[in-house]
Write an enzyme that holds these catalytic residues in place. Structure first.
Site, short mmCIF file in Angstrom:
data_model
loop_
_atom_site.label_atom_id
_atom_site.label_comp_id
_atom_site.label_asym_id
_atom_site.label_seq_id
_atom_site.Cartn_x
_atom_site.Cartn_y
_atom_site.Cartn_z
N GLY A 137 0.81 -1.21 0.00
CA GLY A 137 0.00 0.00 0.00
C GLY A 137 0.84 1.26 0.00
O GLY A 137 2.07 1.22 0.03
N ASP A 172 8.55 6.01 8.21
CA ASP A 172 8.14 7.35 8.65
C ASP A 172 7.23 8.04 7.64
O ASP A 172 6.72 9.13 7.92
CB ASP A 172 9.37 8.22 8.93
CG ASP A 172 10.28 8.43 7.73
OD1 ASP A 172 9.88 8.06 6.60
OD2 ASP A 172 11.39 8.97 7.91
N ASP A 299 3.85 -4.62 -7.80
CA ASP A 299 3.20 -3.40 -7.29
C ASP A 299 3.77 -2.15 -7.94
O ASP A 299 3.24 -1.05 -7.72
CB ASP A 299 3.33 -3.32 -5.76
CG ASP A 299 4.77 -3.41 -5.29
OD1 ASP A 299 5.37 -4.47 -5.44
OD2 ASP A 299 5.28 -2.41 -4.76
#
Length: 539
Positions: A137, A172, A299
Site C-alpha cells: 500500500g 516514517d 506493485d
C-alpha cells in the site's frame, strides 16, 4: 501443454541476462490461487468508494471492497516550493500562479487541503523480488484526488513523502530530497523522450529533516498519473479470494483505461491482452533508450501502461546487457536485458488474478490466459526490433537485419561503447563521418568491421544520407539523465541548497533529440571518478 500444478505463486527468479536481449523460450506458467492465499485482510477503517475527487465532482471509482482508507497528509513545518511544472499545471487545468504562492506550497506539501479534496491512501499487494506480500500500500503517499485535463483525460494527483499511513509498515512516510529530485528529473526526461510515464507536477522542501543513514532534507513530490492501479491492486483482491472485487476493479479499469473494450465479447480476456500489449511496447521503449527501472515488482507495474515508481532507476552508460544499478537487486533479477522477461512474469501474475473471470473451469481459464500471455514475446520483439532498425537508420525490414543489429550490440558490449552516444553518432557515420562513433569503441576496428556490412545494407534503401541522418537523430537522443549528472544535482541541492544545476539539467533534458551546443558537456559519459555504480530506493 501439460496441466499446471496448483500451488502458491512464488516462482524462482528468471536467470539474469548475460549477453544481448535474451530470446523468449517456452511458455509462461500460470498457477491458480489456492485457499492458502485467501488471506483475511481487513485493515481497520478501510472503505472503498472514492467519489469526492479533487476537483471534479460526481465520479465513482467503481469497484467494491476495502481498497483504501481516508488519510490526510501530516503537516510539515515550513514548506517551500522549489519547482513547479507550469506547463503541466496548465494542462491539468490548475492555476500555476496560485500554486506558486506560499499557500500553494502548503497544498503541494499536504499542509493545506484544497477545496473538494478527500485524500486517501490505497492498499495493494505484490510480488517483491519474486516473493508475495499480501498487503502493501501507499506507505508514504496519499492520493489528493483527480482532475480532468484539457484533453478530457482523468488524471490522479498524488503526494509522495506526505507522512505515514496505515500501510507504512513502521516507516516514517517521508521522502528525502534526493529521491524527490531523481523522480522529478527522470520522469520528466522520460516524457520528453516520448515514453509513457507518470509526471512530476511539483517538488517542495518541507523544512524538516528525515532520518536515513544521516539527517537529510525532507521533501514532497506531487505526482500525476493516469491512475495508480497496479498489478498488485488486482493481487490485493485475488489473494483474499474476492472474485467480486477483482471483477469490479477490472470493470473500472476497462472504463477508465480501455474503454474500447467495453463491448468486447470477452472483455476480461481483452483487458489482459490490452495490458500485455501496452507493457510489451513500454519495456521495448525502455530498452531502446538504455533505461533500467531497478525494481520491477508487481506493485510497480501500472495497468495503464505508464512507467511508474522511479526509485533506484538509472540509464546505461557503457552498454552492458547484464547491468544492474539498484543496491537491493543483489541477484540481478531486474538487470537491463532481463526486463522483458520480468514484464512477462508480472503479467502472468495479473493473469492469475483474472482466471475466475475467464471461465468457471480453471483448466480452461488457464489455457485461455496462456494464449494471451503467449502474445507478449512477439509483441515485445516486434516493437524492440522496429525501434532498433530505426536507431541504425533502416526504413524497411529485411532478412538478416536482426543478426546485423545483434552483432552491433555484441561489439558494443565487448568494447564498452557508450549506449547513447554510439547510436547518436551513428547518424553521422551514415553520412561517412565515423570518427565520433569509432571513438566509442575500445577497438575501433570492431566498429569498422560491422560498419562495412551496415553500409552494404543501407545501400539497399533509396533514402539519402541526409534523410537518414535526420530520421536517426529523431529517435536517438543526444541527452539522457546521466546518473552522474543526477547525483551532482542532488549533492548541490542537499549540501548547498543550490537548485541551479537542477534547473539547468531539466532545461537540457526537455529537448533530448536536439543538438544544444551550449550544453554539449551534458552528453558526455562520466569520467572514471564520476561513475555511479549503485542507486538506492527512496525509502
Amino acid at each position: 501443454m501439460p496441466r499446471p500444478k496448483l500451488r502458491r505463486v512464488y516462482p524462482t527468479r528468471p536467470g539474469a541476462a548475460t549477453n544481448g536481449t535474451p530470446p523468449f523460450r517456452g511458455k509462461p506458467q500460470i498457477f491458480g490461487i489456492d485457499a492458502a492465499n485467501r488471506l483475511p485482510i481487513r485493515p481497520a477503517g478501510l472503505s472503498f468508494r472514492y467519489d469526492r475527487p479533487f476537483p471534479v465532482p460526481e465520479h465513482l471509482f467503481g469497484a467494491a471492497g476495502e481498497l483504501f482508507c481516508p488519510r490526510r497528509a501530516t503537516p510539515v513545518a515550513a514548506p517551500r516550493l522549489i519547482k513547479l511544472n507550469r506547463p503541466l499545471a496548465v494542462q491539468l487545468g490548475l492555476d500555476p500562479d496560485l500554486l506558486s504562492t506560499p499557500e500553494g506550497a502548503e497544498i503541494l506539501a499536504g499542509k493545506r487541503l484544497p477545496e473538494g479534496a478527500d485524500p486517501i491512501a490505497m492498499a495493494y499487494a505484490g510480488h517483491q523480488f519474486g516473493h508475495f506480500v499480501p498487503q502493501l500500500g501507499d506507505g508514504r503517499a496519499i492520493l489528493l484526488g483527480e482532475v480532468i485535463d484539457k484533453n478530457g483525460v482523468r488524471r490522479d494527483i498524488q503526494l509522495k513523502g506526505s507522512g505515514p499511513t496505515p500501510f507504512s509498515r513502521r516507516g516514517d512516510g517521508r521522502a528525502a530530497l534526493g529521491p524527490v529530485l531523481r523522480e522529478y528529473i527522470v520522469s520528466e526526461a522520460m516524457f520528453a523522450l516520448g515514453i509513457p510515464t507518470t509526471r512530476s507536477l511539483a517538488a517542495v522542501v518541507t523544512g524538516e529533516p528525515v532520518m536515513r543513514e544521516t539527517a537529510l532534507p525532507g521533501a514532497v513530490l506531487t505526482r500525476v498519473a493516469s491512475s495508480h492501479i497496479r498489478v498488485g491492486t488486482f493481487q490485493f483482491f485475488a489473494a483474499r479470494g474476492d472474485t467480486d472485487g477483482v471483477r469490479a476493479l477490472a470493470d473500472h479499469v476497462i472504463a477508465r483505461h480501455y474503454p474500447e473494450l467495453r463491448d468486447a465479447a470477452q472483455p476480461y480476456h481483452a483487458l489482459l491482452a490490452g495490458v500485455v500489449a501496452r507493457q510489451a511496447a513500454l519495456v521495448a521503449r525502455w530498452l531502446l533508450v538504455g533505461f533500467i527501472h531497478g525494481v520491477m515488482n508487481t506493485d510497480n507495474t501500472s495497468i495503464s501502461g505508464e512507467t511508474i515508481d522511479y526509485g533506484p532507476c538509472a540509464f546505461l552508460d557503457a552498454y552492458n546487457p547484464a547491468q544492474v544499478f539498484s543496491s537491493i537487486d543483489e541477484m540481478g533479477r531486474y538487470a537491463y536485458a532481463n526486463q522483458p522477461r520480468i514484464a512477462l512474469w508480472n503479467l502472468t501474475r495479473l493473469a492469475e488474478c483474472l482466471l475466475p473471470l475467464f471461465d468457471s473451469e480453471q483448466e480452461k481459464a488457464i489455457e485461455q490466459a496462456q494464449v494471451i500471455l503467449g502474445e507478449f514475446p512477439e509483441k515485445f520483439t516486434a516493437a524492440y526490433q522496429a525501434g532498433l532498425r530505426a536507431k541504425i537508420g533502416l526504413f524497411t525490414a529485411r532478412d538478416g537485419d536482426e543478426a546485423l543489429i545483434q552483432d552491433l550490440l555484441d561489439a558494443m558490449a565487448r568494447n564498452a561503447a557508450d549506449f547513447t552516444l554510439t547510436f547518436r553518432h551513428l547518424g553521422n557515420a551514415a553520412a561517412d563521418d565515423a570518427a565520433d562513433v569509432r571513438a566509442q569503441f575500445t577497438d575501433p576496428a570492431a566498429f569498422d568491421e560491422w560498419a562495412a556490412r551496415w553500409r552494404t545494407r543501407l545501400a539497399l534503401e533509396p533514402q539519402s544520407a541526409a534523410e537518414r541522418k535526420a530520421a536517426m537523430a529523431a529517435v536517438n537522443p543526444a541527452f539522457i539523465p546521466r546518473n552522474h549528472r543526477i547525483e551532482a544535482v542532488i549533492q548541490a541541492a542537499v549540501n548547498n541548497d543550490d537548485y541551479a544545476p537542477f534547473e539547468e539539467l531539466l532545461t537540457v533534458l526537455a529537448k533530448p533529440f536536439e543538438d544544444q551546443p551550449q550544453f554539449t558537456s551534458y552528453a558526455d559519459p562520466p569520467l572514471p571518478e564520476q561513475m555511479v555504480t549503485q542507486t538506492f530506493c527512496g525509502t
